[in-house]
Design a protein around this motif. Structure first.
Motif, PDB file in Angstrom:
ATOM      1  N   GLY A   1       2.926  -0.278  11.951  1.00 31.28           N
ATOM      2  CA  GLY A   1       2.991   0.291  10.610  1.00 31.28           C
ATOM      3  C   GLY A   1       1.708   1.035  10.310  1.00 31.28           C
ATOM      4  O   GLY A   1       0.661   0.421  10.119  1.00 31.28           O
TER       5      GLY A   1
ATOM      6  N   VAL B   1      -0.992   2.838   4.575  1.00 34.23           N
ATOM      7  CA  VAL B   1      -2.351   2.573   4.100  1.00 34.23           C
ATOM      8  C   VAL B   1      -2.887   1.301   4.734  1.00 34.23           C
ATOM      9  O   VAL B   1      -4.018   1.267   5.230  1.00 34.23           O
ATOM     10  CB  VAL B   1      -2.373   2.393   2.560  1.00 34.23           C
TER      11      VAL B   1
ATOM     12  N   ASP C   1       6.587   7.483  12.320  1.00 32.12           N
ATOM     13  CA  ASP C   1       6.523   8.876  11.876  1.00 32.12           C
ATOM     14  C   ASP C   1       5.246   9.553  12.398  1.00 32.12           C
ATOM     15  O   ASP C   1       4.194   8.923  12.454  1.00 32.12           O
ATOM     16  CB  ASP C   1       6.546   8.951  10.351  1.00 32.12           C
TER      17      ASP C   1
ATOM     18  N   SER D   1       2.976  11.209  -5.162  1.00 30.21           N
ATOM     19  CA  SER D   1       4.237  11.954  -5.034  1.00 30.21           C
ATOM     20  C   SER D   1       4.791  12.292  -6.416  1.00 30.21           C
ATOM     21  O   SER D   1       5.492  13.288  -6.581  1.00 30.21           O
ATOM     22  CB  SER D   1       5.262  11.161  -4.212  1.00 30.21           C
TER      23      SER D   1
ATOM     24  N   ALA E   1       8.507   0.121  16.549  1.00 32.49           N
ATOM     25  CA  ALA E   1       8.375  -1.166  17.245  1.00 32.49           C
ATOM     26  C   ALA E   1       9.650  -1.952  16.982  1.00 32.49           C
ATOM     27  O   ALA E   1      10.079  -2.097  15.841  1.00 32.49           O
ATOM     28  CB  ALA E   1       7.163  -1.918  16.713  1.00 32.49           C
TER      29      ALA E   1
ATOM     30  N   PRO F   1       4.568  -3.248   7.508  1.00 35.42           N
ATOM     31  CA  PRO F   1       5.756  -2.390   7.528  1.00 35.42           C
ATOM     32  C   PRO F   1       6.150  -1.839   6.172  1.00 35.42           C
ATOM     33  O   PRO F   1       7.169  -1.141   6.063  1.00 35.42           O
ATOM     34  CB  PRO F   1       6.842  -3.362   8.016  1.00 35.42           C
TER      35      PRO F   1
ATOM     36  N   TRP G   1      11.598   6.328  -3.318  1.00 39.05           N
ATOM     37  CA  TRP G   1      10.604   5.241  -3.379  1.00 39.05           C
ATOM     38  C   TRP G   1       9.982   4.986  -2.011  1.00 39.05           C
ATOM     39  O   TRP G   1       9.133   4.133  -1.832  1.00 39.05           O
ATOM     40  CB  TRP G   1      11.215   3.968  -3.992  1.00 39.05           C
TER      41      TRP G   1
END
Ligand SMILES: Cc1cc2nc3c(=O)[nH]c(=O)nc-3n(C[C@H](O)[C@H](O)[C@H](O)COP(=O)(O)OP(=O)(O)OC[C@H]3O[C@@H](n4cnc5c(N)ncnc54)[C@H](O)[C@@H]3O)c2cc1C
Length: 427
Positions: free
Chosen positions: A37, A40, A65, A74, A106, A133, A157
């Motif tokens: 993950g 942040v 990603d 956002s 993963a 995650p 979200w």
């Protein structure tokens, strides 16, 4: 944000290099840390470990990603205060710190043998596993709403394509029509987020000659974060445009009809020109698949002193997925978790002294350009939980200068937190 082509290729090359190996076995004499993950929480932890202990660990960051799109800010994109590209960031800066970035999902964790397997079947051994995650959405909790319906009624979200879809739909709303926002029950990612979103949508509508459009928030809660501050801001900036209805008024969501953009409640059936559904949330599914979740709450139990999983002492769980006492699920909190966990991992593996943990959070919310409010706290941990030690919140009736200063602080924070996670000046 500009993506540096050379660095992007370095990321791709690093991943491909790893993939070319049949299996990553213990080729390293250094302790191996696998971080799953690259949000942040995960990326900050990787960078913190690499910066604090150069060369001491073999660090692998697994993120599906290739670019990280921030949920935070956002809403400012919806409000016309940022463009979409400014929310997207490359992982290439991490390569300068000798962090091995693999852009893959993963899949499996064999926690007995301390091996994570990726979708390509690459196997990564670890001495410590960090799982960060984020969240997943509980669609079943919203009657009539399925993942497929998120095309018609976006949640936005989890940032990315959904965020762009919501903005496109906002741009098509006609003056005089109604936008519905379904706000979730606690706990969820970014408590003030739905209300900042309403503010930013109203800003765009007003700025584009659609000041007669209305935003109705159908809330699952009787009260919300920074409520008085938001309501004061809505009254002065967007009079008559935003209406908030708690469950004691609408009586509960009975059924969604995505094809008709309708929401049935006990009170009435609401029809929207745009319907933004923010479902209840739980820890990212990977935490479920790896049996690291407390099923009753839907979140991951951790030792508050270290962010170590209560279910596996070789695993640390950070960010939104973790149960972190009084701390809200925010990027600021995730950054704070990452730093405490990095120290605990170094203490485990290098014998560095452990610290008494202090956690921090501040959440800024923009009501308009140069008009932001904030709430924040310092937290201390006991072996049982994380509790608020001191806190602050913006005051009603503050001057324009104070609100402008808070807005500028929030922009500085955005640059700082991205640099803290990705080590890049590319922001
Ligand atoms: C509209 C909105 C506004 C917000 N505004 C703010 C704000 O102003 N301030 C603030 O502090 N917070 C804000 N937040 C909250 C903030 O975005 C989250 O709290 C933060 O992103 C949590 O970080 P995380 O690392 O736990 O999760 P994420 O940032 O979601 O990162 C999780 C990462 O894990 C990856 N991943 C998951 N499973 C796997 C797997 N099996 N393999 C590989 N990769 C995997 C995902 O791709 C993702 O990149 C906002 C959120 C929203 C929705």
């Amino acid at each position: 944000m500009l993506i540096d082509r050379r660095n992007l290729l370095k990321v791709a090359g690093a991943a491909a290099g790893t993939l070319a190996m049949p299996a990553v076995l213990r080729a390293q004499t250094r302790p191996q840390i696998v971080i799953v993950g690259g949000g942040v929480a995960g990326a900050t932890c990787a960078l913190q470990l690499a910066r604090s202990h150069p060369g001491a660990f073999y660090i692998t960051l697994v993120e599906e990603d290739t670019l990280y799109t921030t949920c935070f800010f956002s809403n400012l994109y919806l409000g016309g205060l940022r463009d979409f590209e400014s929310l997207r960031h490359s992982y290439s800066g991490l390569l300068d710190y000798d962090i091995n970035v693999i852009n893959e999902r993963a899949l499996l964790a064999d926690r007995d043998n301390k091996v994570v397997t990726l979708i390509s079947r690459t196997r990564l051994e670890y001495d410590r596993l960090v799982l960060a995650p984020g969240i997943d959405l509980n669609y079943e909790a919203v009657p009539g709403y399925t993942p497929r319906d998120a095309r018609l009624m976006p949640h936005a979200w989890k940032a990315g394509r959904q965020t762009q879809l919501l903005k496109q739909q906002l741009d098509y709303v006609k003056d005089g029509s109604t936008i519905l926002i379904l706000a979730p029950p606690n706990p969820y990612r970014c408590p003030p987020g739905p209300y900042e979103r309403a503010s930013m949508m109203a800003r765009t509508l007003k700025a584009t000659g659609r000041g007669n459009a209305k935003i109705v928030i159908l809330d699952a809660k009787e009260k919300f974060s920074k409520q008085a501050l938001f309501m004061e801001g809505w009254e002065s900036r967007y009079p008559g445009m935003i209406e908030w209805l708690p469950p004691s008024i609408h009586g509960g969501i009975r059924m969604l009809h995505p094809d008709r953009l309708e929401v049935e409640t006990d009170l009435d059936t609401f029809k929207g020109a745009l319907v933004n559904v923010i479902p209840p949330q739980h820890a990212g599914v990977t935490a479920y698949e790896w049996n690291l979740v407390d099923e009753a709450s839907g979140w991951c139990p951790v030792d508050p002193m270290t962010m170590r999983s209560k279910l596996d002492e070789s695993v640390f769980i950070l960010g939104d997925a973790a149960i972190a006492g009084d701390m809200p699920k925010s990027a600021f909190s995730a950054n704070s978790h990452a730093k405490i966990a990095a120290r605990a991992i170094a203490s485990d593996l290098l014998g560095t002294p452990s610290v008494v943990p202090r956690y921090f959070n501040t959440c800024w919310s923009s009501i308009d350009e140069n008009d932001a409010v904030k709430v924040g706290a310092l937290y201390e941990a006991t072996p049982e939980t994380i509790t608020t030690r001191s806190s602050f919140i913006s005051q009603l009736g503050e001057s324009a200068e104070v609100r402008k200063a808070a807005f500028e602080e929030s922009e500085a924070w955005y640059r700082a937190i991205v640099a803290d996670m990705l080590g890049s000046a590319d922001i």
